[in-house]
Design a protein around this motif. Structure first.
Motif, PDB file in Angstrom:
ATOM      1  N   LYS A 140     -12.617  -2.675  -0.928  1.00 57.87           N
ATOM      2  CA  LYS A 140     -11.601  -3.719  -1.043  1.00 57.87           C
ATOM      3  C   LYS A 140     -10.462  -3.288  -1.967  1.00 57.87           C
ATOM      4  O   LYS A 140      -9.279  -3.339  -1.622  1.00 57.87           O
ATOM      5  N   ASN A 141     -10.843  -2.800  -3.149  1.00 62.02           N
ATOM      6  CA  ASN A 141      -9.822  -2.383  -4.117  1.00 62.02           C
ATOM      7  C   ASN A 141      -8.985  -1.210  -3.608  1.00 62.02           C
ATOM      8  O   ASN A 141      -7.764  -1.178  -3.760  1.00 62.02           O
ATOM      9  N   ALA A 142      -9.714  -0.263  -3.009  1.00 59.84           N
ATOM     10  CA  ALA A 142      -8.998   0.953  -2.535  1.00 59.84           C
ATOM     11  C   ALA A 142      -7.968   0.585  -1.460  1.00 59.84           C
ATOM     12  O   ALA A 142      -6.790   0.940  -1.565  1.00 59.84           O
ATOM     13  N   LEU A 143      -8.421  -0.132  -0.458  1.00 59.61           N
ATOM     14  CA  LEU A 143      -7.491  -0.463   0.638  1.00 59.61           C
ATOM     15  C   LEU A 143      -6.322  -1.284   0.122  1.00 59.61           C
ATOM     16  O   LEU A 143      -5.173  -1.087   0.525  1.00 59.61           O
ATOM     17  N   ASN A 144      -6.630  -2.158  -0.789  1.00 56.58           N
ATOM     18  CA  ASN A 144      -5.582  -2.984  -1.381  1.00 56.58           C
ATOM     19  C   ASN A 144      -4.545  -2.124  -2.113  1.00 56.58           C
ATOM     20  O   ASN A 144      -3.331  -2.282  -1.939  1.00 56.58           O
ATOM     21  N   SER A 145      -5.070  -1.181  -2.931  1.00 53.27           N
ATOM     22  CA  SER A 145      -4.159  -0.331  -3.709  1.00 53.27           C
ATOM     23  C   SER A 145      -3.340   0.581  -2.787  1.00 53.27           C
ATOM     24  O   SER A 145      -2.149   0.823  -3.015  1.00 53.27           O
ATOM     25  N   ILE A 146      -4.028   1.131  -1.773  1.00 52.32           N
ATOM     26  CA  ILE A 146      -3.298   2.016  -0.829  1.00 52.32           C
ATOM     27  C   ILE A 146      -2.122   1.262  -0.218  1.00 52.32           C
ATOM     28  O   ILE A 146      -0.999   1.751  -0.156  1.00 52.32           O
ATOM     29  N   GLU A 147      -2.426   0.075   0.190  1.00 49.27           N
ATOM     30  CA  GLU A 147      -1.392  -0.720   0.828  1.00 49.27           C
ATOM     31  C   GLU A 147      -0.204  -0.951  -0.106  1.00 49.27           C
ATOM     32  O   GLU A 147       0.940  -0.995   0.315  1.00 49.27           O
ATOM     33  N   LYS A 148      -0.519  -1.046  -1.403  1.00 48.21           N
ATOM     34  CA  LYS A 148       0.536  -1.366  -2.354  1.00 48.21           C
ATOM     35  C   LYS A 148       1.238  -0.143  -2.933  1.00 48.21           C
ATOM     36  O   LYS A 148       2.228  -0.273  -3.670  1.00 48.21           O
ATOM     37  N   ALA A 149       0.677   1.026  -2.694  1.00 50.59           N
ATOM     38  CA  ALA A 149       1.253   2.242  -3.284  1.00 50.59           C
ATOM     39  C   ALA A 149       2.743   2.325  -2.934  1.00 50.59           C
ATOM     40  O   ALA A 149       3.131   2.224  -1.771  1.00 50.59           O
ATOM     41  N   ALA A 150       3.568   2.553  -3.982  1.00 43.65           N
ATOM     42  CA  ALA A 150       5.011   2.450  -3.767  1.00 43.65           C
ATOM     43  C   ALA A 150       5.611   3.722  -3.193  1.00 43.65           C
ATOM     44  O   ALA A 150       6.601   3.681  -2.475  1.00 43.65           O
ATOM     45  N   ASP A 151       4.993   4.863  -3.577  1.00 41.87           N
ATOM     46  CA  ASP A 151       5.556   6.110  -3.076  1.00 41.87           C
ATOM     47  C   ASP A 151       4.460   7.163  -2.931  1.00 41.87           C
ATOM     48  O   ASP A 151       3.293   6.894  -3.225  1.00 41.87           O
ATOM     49  N   GLU A 152       4.850   8.330  -2.503  1.00 46.42           N
ATOM     50  CA  GLU A 152       3.868   9.377  -2.257  1.00 46.42           C
ATOM     51  C   GLU A 152       3.152   9.782  -3.541  1.00 46.42           C
ATOM     52  O   GLU A 152       1.963  10.102  -3.531  1.00 46.42           O
ATOM     53  N   GLU A 153       3.891   9.764  -4.653  1.00 48.49           N
ATOM     54  CA  GLU A 153       3.300  10.151  -5.943  1.00 48.49           C
ATOM     55  C   GLU A 153       2.168   9.186  -6.319  1.00 48.49           C
ATOM     56  O   GLU A 153       1.067   9.614  -6.645  1.00 48.49           O
ATOM     57  N   ALA A 154       2.415   7.877  -6.240  1.00 41.34           N
ATOM     58  CA  ALA A 154       1.417   6.857  -6.555  1.00 41.34           C
ATOM     59  C   ALA A 154       0.208   6.999  -5.637  1.00 41.34           C
ATOM     60  O   ALA A 154      -0.949   6.884  -6.055  1.00 41.34           O
ATOM     61  N   LEU A 155       0.496   7.329  -4.396  1.00 40.00           N
ATOM     62  CA  LEU A 155      -0.585   7.459  -3.421  1.00 40.00           C
ATOM     63  C   LEU A 155      -1.469   8.658  -3.765  1.00 40.00           C
ATOM     64  O   LEU A 155      -2.701   8.613  -3.630  1.00 40.00           O
ATOM     65  N   LYS A 198     -13.948   7.459  -7.715  1.00 40.88           N
ATOM     66  CA  LYS A 198     -14.954   6.390  -7.647  1.00 40.88           C
ATOM     67  C   LYS A 198     -15.928   6.589  -6.490  1.00 40.88           C
ATOM     68  O   LYS A 198     -17.135   6.478  -6.654  1.00 40.88           O
ATOM     69  N   LEU A 199     -15.417   6.887  -5.334  1.00 45.22           N
ATOM     70  CA  LEU A 199     -16.315   7.052  -4.183  1.00 45.22           C
ATOM     71  C   LEU A 199     -17.103   8.352  -4.308  1.00 45.22           C
ATOM     72  O   LEU A 199     -18.292   8.416  -3.972  1.00 45.22           O
ATOM     73  N   THR A 200     -16.463   9.383  -4.850  1.00 45.43           N
ATOM     74  CA  THR A 200     -17.145  10.654  -5.058  1.00 45.43           C
ATOM     75  C   THR A 200     -18.366  10.445  -5.957  1.00 45.43           C
ATOM     76  O   THR A 200     -19.443  10.999  -5.706  1.00 45.43           O
ATOM     77  N   MET A 201     -18.163   9.637  -6.980  1.00 43.98           N
ATOM     78  CA  MET A 201     -19.266   9.380  -7.902  1.00 43.98           C
ATOM     79  C   MET A 201     -20.411   8.718  -7.174  1.00 43.98           C
ATOM     80  O   MET A 201     -21.575   9.037  -7.390  1.00 43.98           O
TER      81      MET A 201
END
Lengths: 341, 697
Positions: free
Chosen positions: A9-24, A37-40
């Motif tokens: 939920k958090n990941a998809l939400n953040s991806i959607e909100k990422a403002a630019d390629e750097e943030a992504l 987080k998922l790697t862990m």
């Protein structure tokens, strides 16, 4: 450790909100990086009991794929948005002139000659050439105009020195007829385009040099009807399907019968105007059936062969087709004139 | 000739109480134009319509007259023709009975130039103004009325086509003599013009002096005047060519000379004499008292066979033999059936133009109407026409040059003495004889056109000059015949710009364009050699081209042409506002070298290695010497040596620098740097073997 559902939920939400390629990129490290987080979660699997490990493993891997897909998609979208801005910035004034490429132009007489040649080649005619500096024999005697023939007056000729050599500038391309027949056997169909010369006063419709296309077809059974067919096809291809022609009697010593060929005036469509002197017709071609004496002069037996011959003025055709008012424009070579063709 | 509609109508009078009306003028004009002779103009005045009919030279002998035109109308429309009554028998009687009785002596010295001469002495005529009807006829054609006798001779000439003349018999000393003039003999014409004659001119004379130039113009001596009482009428036949030559020699052309020059039927002279005697007697009184007719070789009618099958084969028509017969009869021929499908035709002698079967085919064809012949494709052989290389490649070259920015020019084939002097070609004071190289006209229309162009360059220079007035850059080419020693097929290119500072730029630009054009036809081995300083084929060694910026264009040892910057003096005399260069090639020679077949060469799959080489050489060393040496020492792996810079700075102290891109490539492997370096060393070693050559590293 967050559970998978929360990570998702958090990941998809953040991806959607990422403002630019750097943030992504940072976000990708946060979830899928070496200590993401998922790697862990995936790394912690090895400590789980077997049954649980299998179930969690499948889920975690599925989530990893899902997130990777989401990152890819978001990345593409962000890049597309940036590209769109760049492209927008590159907007140009499309009404600016193009960079000039130097382009020359064919002379209108070459243009009309090409058209005429193409039509006759498609009708099975061969293109041949002959000299401009000609012997009296080919220009007159062999064309059924012996010395003192009144018809010689029709062509006011330019002669070359010394006069006793009887060398002249050809007054018509018909001289090519004899030269060709001397070297070839019928049947054949030829056209001979070329420059001709007359000693005369120049004005808007006369010059001391102009250009003709001579035609000659010889076979065992060539008739006036055949001539009409060829010449009607020719003029209709050159001037359009509505073009009418008419043959009326005329006199040229090298043909018998002889005709003048008129075409319907393109300017007024036959109604009568200043171009055609109100007659609706323009005189454009001299023609006829080859005179037996011409065949004899060329070494043919006139009982075996018949033919038609014609001569058409290219300058006149070009003036008619391109609506050029003065024949002298052709030798002026002004690029502002030439550029129009 | 101008024809009056009313006068023509008079040949078709009321007949058996029925009026015969000519068609309306426009319709009559159409019929004549389509079947006989072209009516060029129709003019109208209050009472009449005038046709201007173009009588061609093969019909002058009969149609340059009202009778002739009326006969044509009869043949075309079938209306009944009524010709003036000619009392020929009366004339004949007079000739037989009264020859030499009353002092009319006629002698013809040159019967080749005068095949018939009829003289008639009429006594007691009354000279005065013409009657209204003659004035009206002549007036309709804007002919000036002089007096009744002169007007009558003119009237009958217009009516019948036979020129006539009248002398005052009392002013004739002795008899009439038809003879050649003596060189230098003089005569004053009726127009008070003194003419100097020569032995090629036939005259009518008396025992003392010339009375008329035969068939051309009457003289003052025996002029008809108010006081004339007795006249000698002349109706004769003079040789056409000799009248034409004489007319040109004395500079006098008349209605009479025009008719004789075209040739006339000698039998017409008799009919016309009978007619004119009759009119004179009626109008001005007088009596024919003596006559003489010298006509040793009577022209008799010819018989011509006309085969109906041939008629239809030539015309491509289906004309019934009966119709053909009817047409020929209406034209005045006697026609008999010779065989089932063959006519035996005897045309009247006035139709001098009818002598062979084809002539009759034309007569039937034109009266039948060419518009009634249906057009039909010819049955032809399947053989395809062959292609003339010159025609083909010239067309392609034209297109290519246009694509390269060149405009096509068509210039006059003539140049003037000033053009030729510019290039030092001797024209000579008296003609081309001072060198058989240049062709001079006997009768140029103007001095600037006195010679045939030996080169296309003159025209192109003029084109550059004119166009530089309104354009910065101009490129022209021309394909055409030139005349130097012989006629040849030439191609020339020219280039000019008002923005170039040195003519060198023009030269290199044109050279580049020429090479590009030739390469696209597969001509790669063209090279540029020093043009000889002596007279050469194209340049004349004179001032046309810059002496140090010109070159011969060669393939192998064959000279194809010449290229050069325009000499500054020539540029000045042509008022060129810019720097220009021209080149000219013999097109027929060039065709032999144009590549007609192409063959695929594989493109190397391996990368090329590029090295740059800068070289200092003495200033007089040519680029071609350097590139030759590079190519000779570079081996097979050197693919190309491409010059990209030339620099002649002060700092090089008499030397200049060339910079090349050298391209190395193998078709079999990727070259290593060390391989390329090694070849470079070989090249540099070879180059530096020359004194003053130095590679800049």
């Amino acid at each position: 450790m967050e559970n998978l559902a929360e990570i998702k939920k958090n990941a998809l939400n953040s991806i959607e909100k990422a403002a630019d390629e750097e943030a992504l990129k940072l976000l990708k490290i946060e979830y899928l990086g070496r200590s993401g987080k998922l790697t862990m979660v995936l790394r912690g699997l090895k400590d789980m009991p077997e049954v649980k490990r299998k179930e969690m493993g499948a889920k975690a891997n599925a989530l990893r794929q899902e997130l990777e897909g989401a990152f890819q998609k978001r990345e593409k979208d962000l890049r597309g948005a940036v590209r769109a801005v760049h492209l927008q910035r590159e907007k140009i004034d499309i009404s600016l002139p193009g960079t000039k490429t130097p382009v020359g132009h064919l002379h209108p007489l070459t243009k009309i000659k090409n058209e005429v040649e193409d039509i006759f080649v498609s009708l099975g005619f061969e293109i041949v050439e002959g000299p401009e500096m000609e012997l009296e024999h080919y220009a007159f005697d062999a064309l059924n105009m012996p010395k003192d023939h009144p018809a010689r007056e029709m062509w006011d000729t330019l002669w070359l020195e010394p006069f006793k050599d009887r060398v002249l500038l050809r007054p018509q391309t018909s001289s090519v007829q004899i030269r060709y027949m001397e070297k070839h056997e019928p049947p054949f169909r030829i056209i001979a385009p070329g420059r001709v010369f007359r000693h005369e006063a120049t004005d808007a419709s006369h010059d001391i040099q102009f250009h003709q296309v001579e035609g000659l077809a010889v076979g065992e059974d060539i008739s006036v009807a055949n001539f009409k067919h060829v010449i009607l096809s020719f003029f209709r291809k050159l001037f359009g399907k509505d073009m009418q022609i008419r043959l009326r009697p005329s006199f040229f010593p090298f043909v018998e019968p002889g005709f003048e060929v008129d075409i319907s005036c393109a300017q007024c469509k036959g109604k009568g105007c200043s171009v055609c002197k109100s007659s609706g017709w323009l005189e454009v071609m001299g023609a006829g059936m080859v005179h037996p004496n011409v065949f004899k002069a060329a070494g043919y037996n006139p009982k075996l062969w018949r033919g038609f011959a014609f001569g058409v003025g290219l300058d006149r055709l070009a003036m008619t087709k391109y609506k050029i008012p003065d024949i002298r424009f052709f030798q002026a070579n002004d690029i502002r004139f030439l550029r129009q063709f | 000739m101008q024809f009056s509609y009313n006068w023509l109508q008079s040949f078709f009078p009321v007949r058996l109480g029925r009026k015969q009306k000519l068609p309306k003028p426009e319709e009559l004009a159409r019929v004549l134009t389509m079947h006989s002779l072209e009516v060029e103009e129709i003019g109208k005045n209050a009472k009449d319509t005038l046709f201007n009919i173009d009588i061609l030279s093969n019909r002058t002998h009969d149609c340059l007259s009202y009778m002739g035109m009326a006969r044509e109308i009869h043949a075309l429309l079938g209306m009944n023709l009524s010709v003036p009554v000619v009392k020929y028998a009366a004339l004949e009687r007079l000739i037989k009975i009264k020859r030499s009785a009353r002092g009319l002596r006629v002698r013809v010295d040159d019967k080749n130039l005068c095949s018939r001469y009829i003289g008639v002495l009429m006594s007691g005529v009354k000279v005065g103004p013409s009657p209204a009807w003659i004035k009206e006829r002549l007036g309709a054609l804007e002919q000036r009325s002089i007096n009744n006798i002169v007007d009558i001779t003119n009237f009958v000439m217009l009516e019948m086509g036979q020129p006539l003349h009248a002398f005052d018999a009392d002013k004739v000393d002795g008899g009439i003599i038809v003879r050649r003039a003596r060189d230098g003999e003089k005569m004053t014409t009726l127009d008070d013009e003194e003419v100097v004659l020569n032995k090629n001119i036939l005259i009518i004379a008396d025992s003392k002096a010339p009375l008329a130039i035969a068939g051309i113009k009457g003289g003052k001596k025996a002029q008809i005047t108010e006081t004339t009482k007795n006249i000698i009428l002349e109706s004769a036949n003079f040789d056409g060519p000799s009248v034409r030559r004489a007319s040109r020699a004395v500079g006098i052309a008349t209605d009479s000379s025009l008719r004789f020059a075209a040739g006339l039927d000698p039998n017409l002279a008799g009919e016309a004499m009978a007619r004119v005697m009759d009119v004179v007697r009626t109008v001005s009184g007088g009596r024919a008292v003596a006559a003489s007719d010298i006509y040793p070789k009577k022209l008799s009618a010819v018989k011509i066979s006309l085969d109906a099958d041939k008629l239809n084969a030539v015309l491509g028509a289906r004309i019934d033999i009966a119709l053909a017969k009817k047409i020929l009869e209406r034209l005045g021929c006697e026609v008999k059936m010779k065989q089932k499908k063959v006519l035996l035709v005897t045309p009247p002698t006035r139709r001098l133009d009818l002598s062979i079967e084809e002539d009759l085919i034309e007569e039937v064809g034109r009266v039948y109407g060419y518009e009634n012949i249906t057009s039909r494709a010819a049955l032809i052989e399947m053989a395809l026409p062959s292609r003339d290389d010159a025609v083909h490649y010239r067309a392609r070259m034209r297109d290519l040059l246009c694509g390269m920015g060149f405009f096509e020019a068509y210039n006059y084939s003539f140049v003037g003495e000033s053009d030729l002097e510019l290039i030092g070609l001797p024209t000579g004071r008296a003609g081309a004889s001072s060198g058989k190289n240049i062709f001079k006209l006997v009768n140029p229309t103007r001095p600037e056109f006195a010679f045939l162009r030996p080169s296309l360059m003159f025209g192109l220079l003029k084109n550059l000059k004119e166009n530089l007035k309104h354009a910065k850059d101009v490129r022209f080419f021309e394909m055409g015949h030139v005349f130097y020693k012989k006629e040849s097929d030439s191609m020339a290119l020219s280039i000019a710009s008002s923005e170039w500072k040195e003519s060198k730029e023009a030269f290199l630009e044109l050279k580049g364009a020429l090479i590009a054009a030739l390469e696209s036809f597969g001509v790669a081995d063209v090279w540029f050699d020093d043009a000889p300083e002596s007279v050469s084929e194209y340049d004349g060694g004179g001032n046309l081209l810059h002496p140090f910026q010109r070159s011969e264009i060669k393939i192998g040892d064959k000279v194809l042409g010449i290229i050069g910057s325009v000499h500054p003096d020539t540029a000045a005399s042509y008022k060129l506002k810019g720097k220009a260069a021209v080149c000219e090639l013999d097109f027929r020679l060039l065709i032999d070298f144009l590549q007609k077949e192409n063959e695929y060469m594989p493109v190397s799959k391996f990368p090329a290695v590029v090295r740059d080489l800068a070289l200092l050489v003495p200033r007089d060393v040519r680029m071609s010497e350097v590139s030759d040496m590079i190519e000779n020492s570079g081996g097979i792996l050197l693919k190309d040596a491409d010059l990209f810079d030339v620099y002649e700075g002060e700092e090089f102290e008499g030397r200049k620098s060339f910079a090349f891109h050298l391209i190395f490539q193998s078709d079999e492997r990727t070259l290593s740097d060390s391989e390329a370096d090694k070849i470079m060393e070989n090249i540099i070693t070879a180059l530096e073997g020359n004194v003053g050559w130095e590679a800049r590293r």
